[in-house]
Design a protein around this motif. Structure first.
Motif, mmCIF file in Angstrom:
data_model
loop_
_atom_site.group_PDB
_atom_site.id
_atom_site.type_symbol
_atom_site.label_atom_id
_atom_site.label_comp_id
_atom_site.label_asym_id
_atom_site.label_seq_id
_atom_site.Cartn_x
_atom_site.Cartn_y
_atom_site.Cartn_z
ATOM 1 N N ASP A 85 0.281 -1.167 0.187
ATOM 2 C CA ASP A 85 0.207 -0.348 0.071
ATOM 3 C C ASP A 85 0.776 1.331 -0.153
ATOM 4 N N ALA A 86 1.637 0.931 0.529
ATOM 5 C CA ALA A 86 2.515 2.107 0.412
ATOM 6 C C ALA A 86 3.996 2.437 -0.813
ATOM 7 N N ASP A 91 4.090 10.620 -0.550
ATOM 8 C CA ASP A 91 4.987 10.667 0.492
ATOM 9 C C ASP A 91 6.193 11.345 0.791
ATOM 10 N N GLY A 92 7.148 10.853 -0.606
ATOM 11 C CA GLY A 92 8.548 10.889 -1.163
ATOM 12 C C GLY A 92 9.029 9.559 -0.159
ATOM 13 N N GLY A 93 8.425 8.240 -0.374
ATOM 14 C CA GLY A 93 8.645 7.169 0.029
ATOM 15 C C GLY A 93 8.985 7.128 1.835
ATOM 16 N N GLN A 94 8.544 7.724 2.131
ATOM 17 C CA GLN A 94 8.625 7.372 3.834
ATOM 18 C C GLN A 94 7.618 6.920 4.595
ATOM 19 N N SER A 200 16.912 13.830 12.101
ATOM 20 C CA SER A 200 15.018 14.733 12.144
ATOM 21 C C SER A 200 14.286 14.151 10.701
ATOM 22 N N VAL A 201 13.273 13.609 11.449
ATOM 23 C CA VAL A 201 12.496 13.764 9.959
ATOM 24 C C VAL A 201 11.474 14.326 9.499
ATOM 25 N N LYS A 202 10.655 14.122 8.327
ATOM 26 C CA LYS A 202 10.383 16.177 7.859
ATOM 27 C C LYS A 202 8.589 15.975 9.127
#
Ligand SMILES: Cc1cc2nc3c(=O)[nH]c(=O)nc-3n(C[C@H](O)[C@H](O)[C@H](O)COP(=O)(O)O)c2cc1C
Length: 215
Positions: A85-86, A91-94, A200-202
């Motif tokens: 599903d992802a 979401d830029g592959g996150q 850190s992440v978005k």
């Protein structure tokens, strides 16, 4: 005025990640390090100042293998499906990276040197608990879990909060002899990390999720 060095404090708070692929499966974790981090976690808040928590630390290879089987039983096909599903998400592959990493953990969980299962006393939990009871119970363990994770990170170790084994929690109750009235809330695989440079992440901007004065 600041009380603590913000460059250190903010780095700890913003770079304590869910670690799976960078858990060092080859390096032994001394018991004292786990005890030190658990000791720090005991300063976390609890409802009515009850500290109704207990922590099961599993290092025995046979028990870790059994817990990994329970985790995979709990996960079922969820992780493969979530990974598929992802792939369609923008979401830029996150999310895809998270799911591929989660899949990896499911495969090697038995090899992670320490498994920690935080538990909370639910003896006095009423049937069909109202929101205040849920908040009281879960809110009396997860702050301590997060403190434990932060303490690990500061010492060069990592973990990831997992809950999938709870779908087969009875198997873990039997394996570990957990008494009635004690509820497991997670399974934390703990190891030293390969490198310590986490980032850190978005996240969505707080302006989208914060409601000042009124919703
Ligand atoms: C309540 C909860 C349950 C979670 N359950 C699992 C799990 O069963 N397995 C897993 O690999 N990760 C699990 N995670 C970890 C999340 O996937 C992870 O925190 C999220 O992707 C964000 O990653 P980050 O902390 O590195 O930003 C869980 C996290 C939370 C807060």
């Amino acid at each position: 005025m600041t009380v603590y060095d913000l460059s250190v404090t903010d780095a700890l708070l913003s770079t304590t990640r869910a670690v799976r692929k960078r858990l060092d499966l080859t390096r032994e974790v001394p018991r004292e390090v786990i005890n030190e981090c658990l000791e720090l976690s005991q300063q976390a808040p609890t409802g009515s100042n009850k500290q109704g928590w207990s922590w099961i630390v599993v290092t025995d290879p046979a028990k870790r293998a059994a817990l990994a089987d329970i985790y995979r039983k709990g996960a079922g096909t969820y992780l493969q499906e979530a990974e598929q599903d992802a792939a369609a998400m923008s979401d830029g592959g996150q999310t895809k990276r998270v799911m591929s990493s989660a899949q990896y953990l499911a495969e090697c969980l038995q090899d992670v040197p320490v498994h920690v299962i935080p538990c909370i006393n639910v003896e006095h939990m009423v049937e069909n608990p109202p929101p205040v009871a849920w908040a009281g119970v879960m809110g009396s363990i997860f702050p301590a879990v997060w403190s434990f994770q932060l303490a690990l990170r500061a010492r060069g170790l990592g973990t990831v909060l997992t809950t999938l084994h709870l779908r087969a929690e009875e198997d873990a109750v039997e394996l570990l002899g957990i008494p009635n009235g004690v509820q497991q809330v997670a399974l934390l695989p703990v190891a030293y990390t390969v490198g310590t440079d986490f980032k850190s992440v978005k996240r969505p901007p707080i302006s989208e999720i914060t409601h000042w004065e009124q919703w």
